[in-house]
Design an enzyme around this catalytic site. Sequence first.
Site, PDB file in Angstrom:
ATOM      1  N   ASP A  44       3.748 -30.027   4.052  1.00 22.72           N
ATOM      2  CA  ASP A  44       3.241 -29.220   5.158  1.00 22.72           C
ATOM      3  C   ASP A  44       2.210 -29.940   6.008  1.00 22.72           C
ATOM      4  OD1 ASP A  44       4.726 -26.811   4.806  1.00 22.72           O
ATOM      5  OD2 ASP A  44       3.512 -26.383   3.033  1.00 22.72           O
ATOM      6  N   ASP A  71      11.979 -24.868   6.992  1.00 22.41           N
ATOM      7  CA  ASP A  71      10.614 -24.945   7.528  1.00 22.41           C
ATOM      8  C   ASP A  71      10.199 -26.389   7.808  1.00 22.41           C
ATOM      9  OD1 ASP A  71      11.252 -23.018   5.474  1.00 22.41           O
ATOM     10  OD2 ASP A  71       9.222 -22.218   5.562  1.00 22.41           O
TER      11      ASP A  71
END
Length: 398
Positions: free
Chosen positions: A120, A180
């Site tokens: 991330d 994602d």
Amino acid sequence: MIKTRILFVLILAIALGCEENTQQDSKEKDETTNSLTVKPSLSARFHYLLNYEVDSTKFPRSLEENKEVRGVGSSDWTSGFFPGSMIYLYHLTGEKKYLDRAEQWIPFMEKEQWNDRTHDMGFKVYSSVGKAYEITQNEHYKAVLIQSAKTLMTRFDPKVGCIKSWDFGQDRWQYPVIIDNMLNLELLFQATRLTGDSSYHQAAVSHATLTMENHFRSDNSSYHVVDYDVETGQPVQKITHQGLNDESVWSRGQGWGLYGFVMAYRYTQNPAFLAQAEQIADYLMTLDNLPEDKIFYWDMKDPSIPDAPRDASAAAVIASALLELDENTTDERYAPFALAILDALDSEAYILPAGLTVPFLLGHSTGNYPKDDEIDQPIAYADYYFLEALYRSMRSGQ
């Protein structure tokens, strides 16, 4: 498209002429927005974000059911969105105090440049440090971005051709890649621009290409997780971790895919990426059970629809992506659809009431439904992509 833009500009000009000062004290006047795309009910909430106390352990993530703010440290994947939202408030209002406040938060993000336990990095570092660098050209921020990209590259396996998403769940998968992860590629694309080292760009292209090949069904909806065999590099299972079931349509995941491929096209000009984005957009815009206000249900195959929870965050991501897609195609459907989403979000139905003194703008987002977590609550990334979409609409004259 031209007619739509003219009509919207006229409406906004009228709104600007009619807008009253929403603050009670003249010293608060600079907290109202000069943007043509922001209504007073929204701008009245800006000072709640500005005045939220800077605390390295309490980046605002969401609101608990008891109305307490859920604060997180920089390692949480959502941490960068709050300072990023402050930067978009600066863009929308022209008030430097929002940028200054963002830069008070950003030093607490910087240690994430060394965090190799997460994919991330783009979500965290680019939405905060990256957005600040775009404005300031601060050499220190540049160095943080480059190191962050180097760290993210340690999760890229050339044999698989993708960035590994998670280290947990080793009993469930070998090499999980989630949709994602497309959003983390911007950090790599930018690293090549900042350094001239093409390896970052090549890894991002490889990841996007394999995601395009393996994540999408024939109807252009996306799986959440594709698990790869680490020896052969081939997909071995396609499942979900946050959707209703493996074959469902987790709405925010569809948004990540749309946004990711529009962004990948921006950096590569690869027509295949643009075509993929258009196909995803077509799927989303023609869903049979799309709500009238276009704010997506959390999963478009939830059998409890129309009583299923909405996800304002998914709608915000999709609106922002559609506005960029509109700039790169001649299809006249994308901007009106995005603007309809923004109009719905910027209304009493979704903007939090002025008396709710929390550092969020939007309600009615869904975080992790299978874990019964953050259901129908304000969530930081909904605000970030909402503000980004407003800024994109303003910048393009929509």
